[in-house]
Enzyme design. Structure first.
Site, PDB file in Angstrom:
ATOM      1  N   THR A   1      -4.604   4.988   7.854  1.00  0.00           N
ATOM      2  CA  THR A   1      -5.535   4.181   7.078  1.00  0.00           C
ATOM      3  C   THR A   1      -5.031   2.896   7.436  1.00  0.00           C
ATOM      4  O   THR A   1      -5.489   1.864   6.725  1.00  0.00           O
ATOM      5  CB  THR A   1      -5.596   4.507   5.684  1.00  0.00           C
ATOM      6  OG1 THR A   1      -4.270   4.246   5.049  1.00  0.00           O
ATOM      7  CG2 THR A   1      -6.101   5.596   5.369  1.00  0.00           C
ATOM      8  N   SER A   2      -4.066   2.680   8.410  1.00  0.00           N
ATOM      9  CA  SER A   2      -3.630   1.360   8.657  1.00  0.00           C
ATOM     10  C   SER A   2      -4.083   0.616   9.867  1.00  0.00           C
ATOM     11  O   SER A   2      -5.125  -0.367   9.566  1.00  0.00           O
ATOM     12  CB  SER A   2      -2.117   1.420   8.841  1.00  0.00           C
ATOM     13  OG  SER A   2      -1.271   0.645   8.021  1.00  0.00           O
ATOM     14  N   ARG A   3      -4.056   0.786  10.934  1.00  0.00           N
ATOM     15  CA  ARG A   3      -4.528   0.180  12.433  1.00  0.00           C
ATOM     16  C   ARG A   3      -4.443   1.299  13.299  1.00  0.00           C
ATOM     17  O   ARG A   3      -3.705   2.038  13.392  1.00  0.00           O
ATOM     18  CB  ARG A   3      -4.051  -0.900  12.784  1.00  0.00           C
ATOM     19  CG  ARG A   3      -4.127  -2.379  11.749  1.00  0.00           C
ATOM     20  CD  ARG A   3      -5.658  -2.511  11.800  1.00  0.00           C
ATOM     21  NE  ARG A   3      -5.866  -3.926  11.252  1.00  0.00           N
ATOM     22  CZ  ARG A   3      -6.231  -4.095   9.799  1.00  0.00           C
ATOM     23  NH1 ARG A   3      -6.211  -2.950   9.226  1.00  0.00           N
ATOM     24  NH2 ARG A   3      -6.464  -5.167   9.075  1.00  0.00           N
TER      25      ARG A   3
ATOM     26  N   ASP B   1      -8.797   6.523   9.120  1.00  0.00           N
ATOM     27  CA  ASP B   1      -9.883   5.516   8.806  1.00  0.00           C
ATOM     28  C   ASP B   1     -10.121   4.261   9.548  1.00  0.00           C
ATOM     29  O   ASP B   1     -11.096   3.518   9.479  1.00  0.00           O
ATOM     30  CB  ASP B   1      -9.605   5.000   7.296  1.00  0.00           C
ATOM     31  CG  ASP B   1     -10.599   3.911   6.860  1.00  0.00           C
ATOM     32  OD1 ASP B   1     -11.625   4.385   6.824  1.00  0.00           O
ATOM     33  OD2 ASP B   1     -10.262   2.866   6.311  1.00  0.00           O
TER      34      ASP B   1
ATOM     35  N   GLU C   1     -12.146   0.975  17.824  1.00  0.00           N
ATOM     36  CA  GLU C   1     -13.066   0.990  16.769  1.00  0.00           C
ATOM     37  C   GLU C   1     -13.836  -0.456  16.851  1.00  0.00           C
ATOM     38  O   GLU C   1     -14.991  -0.404  16.296  1.00  0.00           O
ATOM     39  CB  GLU C   1     -12.504   0.981  15.222  1.00  0.00           C
ATOM     40  CG  GLU C   1     -11.672  -0.306  14.816  1.00  0.00           C
ATOM     41  CD  GLU C   1     -11.174  -0.472  13.485  1.00  0.00           C
ATOM     42  OE1 GLU C   1     -10.554   0.713  13.304  1.00  0.00           O
ATOM     43  OE2 GLU C   1     -11.447  -1.206  12.666  1.00  0.00           O
TER      44      GLU C   1
ATOM     45  N   ILE D   1       0.927  -1.127  -0.027  1.00  0.00           N
ATOM     46  CA  ILE D   1       0.053  -0.071   0.167  1.00  0.00           C
ATOM     47  C   ILE D   1       0.920   1.086  -0.074  1.00  0.00           C
ATOM     48  O   ILE D   1       0.731   1.980  -0.739  1.00  0.00           O
ATOM     49  CB  ILE D   1      -0.952   0.103   1.158  1.00  0.00           C
ATOM     50  CG1 ILE D   1      -1.933  -1.135   1.224  1.00  0.00           C
ATOM     51  CG2 ILE D   1      -1.616   1.355   1.344  1.00  0.00           C
ATOM     52  CD1 ILE D   1      -2.563  -1.435   2.402  1.00  0.00           C
TER      53      ILE D   1
ATOM     54  N   CYS E   1       2.210   0.966   7.987  1.00  0.00           N
ATOM     55  CA  CYS E   1       2.622  -0.132   8.534  1.00  0.00           C
ATOM     56  C   CYS E   1       1.710  -1.036   9.293  1.00  0.00           C
ATOM     57  O   CYS E   1       0.728  -0.528   9.638  1.00  0.00           O
ATOM     58  CB  CYS E   1       4.089   0.215   9.354  1.00  0.00           C
ATOM     59  SG  CYS E   1       3.669   1.260  10.703  1.00  0.00           S
ATOM     60  N   PRO E   2       1.985  -2.515   9.498  1.00  0.00           N
ATOM     61  CA  PRO E   2       1.291  -3.111  10.315  1.00  0.00           C
ATOM     62  C   PRO E   2       1.201  -2.714  11.599  1.00  0.00           C
ATOM     63  O   PRO E   2       2.119  -2.393  12.147  1.00  0.00           O
ATOM     64  CB  PRO E   2       1.798  -4.464  10.097  1.00  0.00           C
ATOM     65  CG  PRO E   2       2.993  -4.409   9.410  1.00  0.00           C
ATOM     66  CD  PRO E   2       3.135  -3.089   9.150  1.00  0.00           C
TER      67      PRO E   2
ATOM     68  N   ASP F   1      10.971   2.642   7.073  1.00  0.00           N
ATOM     69  CA  ASP F   1      10.692   1.315   6.753  1.00  0.00           C
ATOM     70  C   ASP F   1      11.992   0.610   7.051  1.00  0.00           C
ATOM     71  O   ASP F   1      12.992   0.814   6.510  1.00  0.00           O
ATOM     72  CB  ASP F   1       9.968   0.917   5.502  1.00  0.00           C
ATOM     73  CG  ASP F   1       9.557  -0.691   5.099  1.00  0.00           C
ATOM     74  OD1 ASP F   1      10.227  -1.335   5.981  1.00  0.00           O
ATOM     75  OD2 ASP F   1       8.455  -0.742   4.796  1.00  0.00           O
TER      76      ASP F   1
ATOM     77  N   HIS G   1     -13.451   2.703   8.593  1.00  0.00           N
ATOM     78  CA  HIS G   1     -12.558   1.725   8.200  1.00  0.00           C
ATOM     79  C   HIS G   1     -13.139   1.066   6.833  1.00  0.00           C
ATOM     80  O   HIS G   1     -13.440   0.091   6.514  1.00  0.00           O
ATOM     81  CB  HIS G   1     -12.618   0.335   9.074  1.00  0.00           C
ATOM     82  CG  HIS G   1     -11.428  -0.385   8.791  1.00  0.00           C
ATOM     83  ND1 HIS G   1     -10.683  -0.983  10.206  1.00  0.00           N
ATOM     84  CD2 HIS G   1     -10.782  -0.916   7.853  1.00  0.00           C
ATOM     85  CE1 HIS G   1      -9.777  -1.564   9.735  1.00  0.00           C
ATOM     86  NE2 HIS G   1      -9.515  -1.702   8.171  1.00  0.00           N
TER      87      HIS G   1
HETATM   88  P1  NAI Z   1       2.782  -4.839   3.601  1.00  0.00           P
HETATM   89  O1  NAI Z   1       3.083  -6.080   4.400  1.00  0.00           O
HETATM   90  O2  NAI Z   1       3.024  -5.170   2.118  1.00  0.00           O
HETATM   91  O3  NAI Z   1       3.694  -3.565   3.982  1.00  0.00           O
HETATM   92  C1  NAI Z   1       3.667  -3.294   5.416  1.00  0.00           C
HETATM   93  C2  NAI Z   1       5.323  -2.483   5.475  1.00  0.00           C
HETATM   94  O4  NAI Z   1       5.492  -2.025   6.640  1.00  0.00           O
HETATM   95  C3  NAI Z   1       6.482  -3.290   5.002  1.00  0.00           C
HETATM   96  O5  NAI Z   1       7.340  -2.717   3.962  1.00  0.00           O
HETATM   97  C4  NAI Z   1       7.212  -3.472   6.501  1.00  0.00           C
HETATM   98  O6  NAI Z   1       8.596  -3.609   6.170  1.00  0.00           O
HETATM   99  C5  NAI Z   1       6.953  -2.246   6.909  1.00  0.00           C
HETATM  100  N1  NAI Z   1       6.951  -2.153   8.598  1.00  0.00           N
HETATM  101  C6  NAI Z   1       7.238  -3.295   9.411  1.00  0.00           C
HETATM  102  N2  NAI Z   1       7.505  -2.790  10.503  1.00  0.00           N
HETATM  103  C7  NAI Z   1       7.563  -1.426  10.514  1.00  0.00           C
HETATM  104  C8  NAI Z   1       8.026  -0.253  11.216  1.00  0.00           C
HETATM  105  N3  NAI Z   1       8.079  -0.536  12.705  1.00  0.00           N
HETATM  106  N4  NAI Z   1       8.068   1.109  10.934  1.00  0.00           N
HETATM  107  C9  NAI Z   1       7.865   1.249   9.655  1.00  0.00           C
HETATM  108  N5  NAI Z   1       7.514   0.104   8.744  1.00  0.00           N
HETATM  109  C10 NAI Z   1       7.368  -0.925   8.998  1.00  0.00           C
HETATM  110  O7  NAI Z   1       1.364  -4.563   4.066  1.00  0.00           O
HETATM  111  P2  NAI Z   1       0.201  -3.645   3.145  1.00  0.00           P
HETATM  112  O8  NAI Z   1      -0.656  -4.438   2.381  1.00  0.00           O
HETATM  113  O9  NAI Z   1       1.069  -2.563   2.534  1.00  0.00           O
HETATM  114  O10 NAI Z   1      -0.861  -3.199   4.313  1.00  0.00           O
HETATM  115  C11 NAI Z   1      -0.420  -2.194   5.483  1.00  0.00           C
HETATM  116  C12 NAI Z   1      -1.297  -2.012   6.473  1.00  0.00           C
HETATM  117  O11 NAI Z   1      -2.482  -1.686   6.021  1.00  0.00           O
HETATM  118  C13 NAI Z   1      -1.799  -3.481   6.968  1.00  0.00           C
HETATM  119  O12 NAI Z   1      -1.258  -4.054   8.152  1.00  0.00           O
HETATM  120  C14 NAI Z   1      -3.053  -3.219   7.565  1.00  0.00           C
HETATM  121  O13 NAI Z   1      -3.125  -2.955   8.850  1.00  0.00           O
HETATM  122  C15 NAI Z   1      -3.450  -1.941   6.897  1.00  0.00           C
HETATM  123  N6  NAI Z   1      -4.769  -2.048   5.960  1.00  0.00           N
HETATM  124  C16 NAI Z   1      -5.768  -1.330   6.034  1.00  0.00           C
HETATM  125  C17 NAI Z   1      -6.878  -1.593   5.189  1.00  0.00           C
HETATM  126  C18 NAI Z   1      -8.065  -0.426   5.553  1.00  0.00           C
HETATM  127  O14 NAI Z   1      -9.267  -0.792   4.989  1.00  0.00           O
HETATM  128  N7  NAI Z   1      -7.844   0.870   6.246  1.00  0.00           N
HETATM  129  C19 NAI Z   1      -6.878  -2.411   4.442  1.00  0.00           C
HETATM  130  C20 NAI Z   1      -5.757  -3.141   4.233  1.00  0.00           C
HETATM  131  C21 NAI Z   1      -4.711  -3.030   4.989  1.00  0.00           C
END
Ligand code: NAI
Length: 336
Positions: A232-234, A258, A263, A155, A205-206, A174, A295
């Site tokens: 928009t993450s968590r 978001d 929530e 994302i 980030c997650p 990252d 969300h």
């Molecule tokens: P991804 O796994 O492709 O990318 C996550 C990135 O965060 C990775 O590059 C990782 O190295 C990095 N990361 C890990 N620890 C970190 C830290 N301490 N500091 C900075 N970066 C760090 O995941 P993706 O698909 O990009 O999703 C990211 C997040 O988006 C998900 O974990 C989820 O929580 C959230 N999400 C939210 C949605 C919504 O509807 N609001 C829908 C889908 C995902």
């Protein structure tokens, strides 16, 4: 295979049913959230399909495993609501949808930025009220502004791409820099440096023990005064009470979220006929420089189609005894 689909909304029913045509699983849609109290509903179902606010803690997992469930299919990418250690000890297989539409979430983050910057929410209401004045609607050019992206995975990478297209100077933090981002000119910085430099900060980030309250009172004190924060993450990535304080002092100039720390008991439901008891969300809503969506960043046709397709593939792989391509391995991620 018999599947109990928890937290099922009409749109889940529609997309999962369509994707199931080629798989013929027996889907039973349940409106209830999966919690220790509702776990009994999974009795006799070898598979459970769950969403982000279902409580997959030790108690729930123990109860569903005891009544015969072997597979949990998360129709989400994030899995911070799952006790992976407990799942592993109970021999439960957990699958997720690691990628369904990074565009959906990245585009929503950009939507929040545009709304906050150009005050589109206010402008819309004003014009509806025949108020055509511009005072109070002043924004800034995104072109030339500095955007800090925390987490440049699937994302975050798309978000960087879009912001680069706007002509922003994109910085990132990252632990694992993404070569595609480096190639598009994104500059990786330390977290304190990014926080102190960016006009807009977006979290991608997650949520993990290491990222819990990544933005707390201490880190927020490093922000460029008046910065915009987008999440928009968590929800757990930011300390809501510290954010409220930072909005009041002006350290945060704009907040777009978001996701929200508490929530779980609010989002995806209509509470408009009751008095919401959560004081923090009510306080956030009282600020005119805060925009909250519930969300919905993932909520596009394309994303729901992909979530449903991947979920069906996982159910079928598990039923056939094949390796599950989208399985979460505890050793890979540690305790979420
Ligand atoms: P991804 O796994 O492709 O990318 C996550 C990135 O965060 C990775 O590059 C990782 O190295 C990095 N990361 C890990 N620890 C970190 C830290 N301490 N500091 C900075 N970066 C760090 O995941 P993706 O698909 O990009 O999703 C990211 C997040 O988006 C998900 O974990 C989820 O929580 C959230 N999400 C939210 C949605 C919504 O509807 N609001 C829908 C889908 C995902």
């Amino acid at each position: 295979m018999k599947v109990a689909v928890f937290s099922a909304k009409p749109y889940d029913r529609k997309f999962l049913t369509a994707a199931n045509i080629d798989h013929a699983h027996e889907l039973v849609f349940l409106e209830a959230r999966l919690t220790p109290e509702t776990a009994a509903l999974a009795g006799g179902f070898p598979a459970v399909c769950a969403f982000i606010n279902d409580q997959l803690n030790q108690q729930t997992l123990g109860a569903i495993a005891a009544s015969g469930t072997e597979l949990i299919a998360l129709r989400a990418a994030g899995f911070n609501n799952v006790d992976l250690q407990a799942a592993s000890e109970l021999n439960l297989t957990i699958v997720r949808v690691p990628e369904y539409s990074p565009y959906a979430v990245a585009e929503h983050a950009v939507g929040l930025i545009l709304m906050l910057n150009r005050k589109l929410n206010k402008a819309y209401n004003r014009v509806r009220d025949d108020n055509f004045a511009l005072d109070g609607l002043l924004g800034f050019d995104l072109h030339g502004s500095t955007v800090g992206v925390i987490g440049t995975g699937k994302i975050g990478q798309i978000f960087c791409q879009i912001m680069t297209g706007f002509g922003c100077h994109v910085l990132a933090y990252d632990p694992y820099p993404n070569p595609a981002c480096l190639e598009m000119g994104v500059e990786y910085r330390t977290l304190p440096d990014l926080l102190a430099t960016a006009d807009i900060i977006s979290l991608h980030c997650p949520l993990m023990p290491e990222t819990y309250h990544l933005l707390d009172q201490q880190s927020l004190s490093h922000l460029k005064p008046g910065a915009m924060v987008i999440n928009t993450s968590r929800g757990g990535l930011i300390d809501t009470k510290a954010v409220i304080k930072a909005i009041k002092t002006g350290q945060i100039g704009y907040l777009g979220i978001d996701v929200y720390e508490q929530e779980e008991n609010l989002f995806f439901e209509d509470w408009s006929n009751t008095v919401v008891q959560d004081d923090d969300i009510q306080r956030l809503q009282s600020f005119n420089n805060v925009v909250i969506t519930a969300h919905q960043a993932f909520f596009t046709r394309e994303a729901l189609t992909n979530i449903a397709k991947t979920t069906m593939i996982s159910l079928t792989q598990f039923e056939r005894g094949e390796a599950c391509e989208y399985q979460i391995h505890q050793r890979q991620f540690g305790k979420a």
